[in-house]
Design a protein around this motif. Structure first.
Motif, PDB file in Angstrom:
ATOM      1  N   ALA A   1       1.145  -1.228  -0.391  1.00 36.44           N
ATOM      2  CA  ALA A   1      -0.169   0.027   0.298  1.00 36.44           C
ATOM      3  C   ALA A   1       0.771   1.137  -0.099  1.00 36.44           C
ATOM      4  N   GLN A   2       2.149   1.093   0.613  1.00 32.90           N
ATOM      5  CA  GLN A   2       2.992   2.118   1.071  1.00 32.90           C
ATOM      6  C   GLN A   2       3.199   2.544  -0.763  1.00 32.90           C
ATOM      7  N   PHE A   3       4.348   1.594  -1.182  1.00 34.61           N
ATOM      8  CA  PHE A   3       4.736   1.209  -2.121  1.00 34.61           C
ATOM      9  C   PHE A   3       4.194   2.029  -3.428  1.00 34.61           C
ATOM     10  N   GLU A   4       2.103   1.356  -3.609  1.00 34.80           N
ATOM     11  CA  GLU A   4       1.464   2.316  -4.454  1.00 34.80           C
ATOM     12  C   GLU A   4       1.009   3.602  -3.817  1.00 34.80           C
ATOM     13  N   ARG A   5       0.743   4.015  -2.720  1.00 35.05           N
ATOM     14  CA  ARG A   5       0.842   5.201  -2.674  1.00 35.05           C
ATOM     15  C   ARG A   5       1.752   6.607  -2.811  1.00 35.05           C
ATOM     16  N   GLU A   6       2.945   6.353  -2.902  1.00 37.09           N
ATOM     17  CA  GLU A   6       4.195   7.372  -3.797  1.00 37.09           C
ATOM     18  C   GLU A   6       4.715   6.822  -4.915  1.00 37.09           C
ATOM     19  N   ILE A   7       4.043   5.395  -5.503  1.00 38.58           N
ATOM     20  CA  ILE A   7       3.470   6.128  -7.087  1.00 38.58           C
ATOM     21  C   ILE A   7       2.588   6.892  -7.488  1.00 38.58           C
ATOM     22  N   THR A   8       1.909   6.771  -6.699  1.00 40.84           N
ATOM     23  CA  THR A   8       0.493   7.747  -6.921  1.00 40.84           C
ATOM     24  C   THR A   8       1.010   9.170  -6.641  1.00 40.84           C
ATOM     25  N   LEU A   9       1.401   9.473  -5.815  1.00 41.51           N
ATOM     26  CA  LEU A   9       1.574  10.946  -5.941  1.00 41.51           C
ATOM     27  C   LEU A   9       3.093  11.108  -6.885  1.00 41.51           C
ATOM     28  N   GLU A  10       3.542  10.560  -7.193  1.00 44.33           N
ATOM     29  CA  GLU A  10       5.255  10.886  -8.016  1.00 44.33           C
ATOM     30  C   GLU A  10       4.329  11.053  -9.526  1.00 44.33           C
ATOM     31  N   ARG A  11       3.321  10.474 -10.191  1.00 45.43           N
ATOM     32  CA  ARG A  11       2.356  10.552 -11.280  1.00 45.43           C
ATOM     33  C   ARG A  11       1.623  11.611 -11.068  1.00 45.43           C
ATOM     34  N   GLN A  12       1.355  12.396 -10.046  1.00 44.69           N
ATOM     35  CA  GLN A  12       0.927  13.600  -9.495  1.00 44.69           C
ATOM     36  C   GLN A  12       1.687  14.216  -9.845  1.00 44.69           C
ATOM     37  N   LYS A  13       2.111  14.115  -8.764  1.00 46.49           N
ATOM     38  CA  LYS A  13       3.414  15.759  -9.191  1.00 46.49           C
ATOM     39  C   LYS A  13       3.876  15.314 -10.734  1.00 46.49           C
ATOM     40  N   GLU A  14       4.191  14.545 -11.649  1.00 44.19           N
ATOM     41  CA  GLU A  14       4.732  14.996 -13.537  1.00 44.19           C
ATOM     42  C   GLU A  14       2.805  15.043 -14.199  1.00 44.19           C
ATOM     43  N   GLY A  15       1.884  15.012 -13.592  1.00 46.37           N
ATOM     44  CA  GLY A  15       0.678  15.564 -14.453  1.00 46.37           C
ATOM     45  C   GLY A  15       0.291  16.923 -14.282  1.00 46.37           C
ATOM     46  N   ILE A  16       0.846  17.326 -12.901  1.00 45.83           N
ATOM     47  CA  ILE A  16       1.145  19.252 -11.840  1.00 45.83           C
ATOM     48  C   ILE A  16       2.025  19.835 -13.030  1.00 45.83           C
ATOM     49  N   ALA A  17       3.235  19.140 -13.217  1.00 46.98           N
ATOM     50  CA  ALA A  17       4.574  20.229 -13.474  1.00 46.98           C
ATOM     51  C   ALA A  17       3.790  19.789 -14.996  1.00 46.98           C
ATOM     52  N   ALA A  18       3.516  19.124 -16.350  1.00 42.77           N
ATOM     53  CA  ALA A  18       3.161  18.792 -17.507  1.00 42.77           C
ATOM     54  C   ALA A  18       2.264  19.902 -17.365  1.00 42.77           C
ATOM     55  N   ALA A  19       1.519  19.937 -16.656  1.00 36.85           N
ATOM     56  CA  ALA A  19      -0.444  21.315 -16.690  1.00 36.85           C
ATOM     57  C   ALA A  19       0.064  22.310 -16.501  1.00 36.85           C
ATOM     58  N   LYS A  20       1.294  22.622 -15.754  1.00 34.74           N
ATOM     59  CA  LYS A  20       1.847  24.199 -15.548  1.00 34.74           C
ATOM     60  C   LYS A  20       2.824  24.010 -16.568  1.00 34.74           C
ATOM     61  N   ALA A  21       3.255  23.670 -17.262  1.00 39.24           N
ATOM     62  CA  ALA A  21       4.292  23.070 -18.405  1.00 39.24           C
ATOM     63  C   ALA A  21       3.286  23.999 -19.655  1.00 39.24           C
ATOM     64  N   ARG A  22       1.605  23.178 -19.995  1.00 42.38           N
ATOM     65  CA  ARG A  22       1.369  24.276 -20.422  1.00 42.38           C
ATOM     66  C   ARG A  22       0.292  25.080 -20.746  1.00 42.38           C
ATOM     67  N   GLY A  23       0.594  25.715 -19.156  1.00 38.25           N
ATOM     68  CA  GLY A  23      -0.186  27.036 -18.841  1.00 38.25           C
ATOM     69  C   GLY A  23      -1.672  26.094 -18.286  1.00 38.25           C
TER      70      GLY A  23
END
Length: 84
Positions: free
Chosen positions: A9-31
């Motif tokens: 469960a902890q491993f899955e949570r870490e993967i989810t948070l990493e994906r979320q950070k990547e998605g936010i960074a990509a969205a910010k880059a697109r404005g």
């Protein structure tokens, strides 16, 4: 057995948070990702900050008058006091 489930469960949570950070960074880059709109400065907010700064009212009263959350009030106060 519970330790294994907790680790998975902890491993899955870490993967989810990493994906979320990547998605936010990509969205910010697109404005696209800009966050929540800021509440406008109101006369009540300015009055509350002035009253709190001068010591006429307590911080709790100033926060109540301003209509902001505690953290938002202090953040705005810092910005307001820097402008002076």
């Amino acid at each position: 057995m519970l330790t294994v489930f907790a680790a998975i469960a902890q491993f899955e949570r870490e993967i989810t948070l990493e994906r979320q950070k990547e998605g936010i960074a990509a969205a910010k880059a697109r404005g696209v990702y800009k966050g929540r709109a800021r509440k406008p400065d109101t006369p009540e907010l300015k009055m509350a900050i002035k009253g709190w700064e001068s010591g006429e009212i307590s911080a709790a009263d100033a926060i109540r008058i301003s209509g902001l959350s505690k953290s938002a009030f202090y953040e705005r106060t810092k910005g307001y006091l820097r402008k002076k």
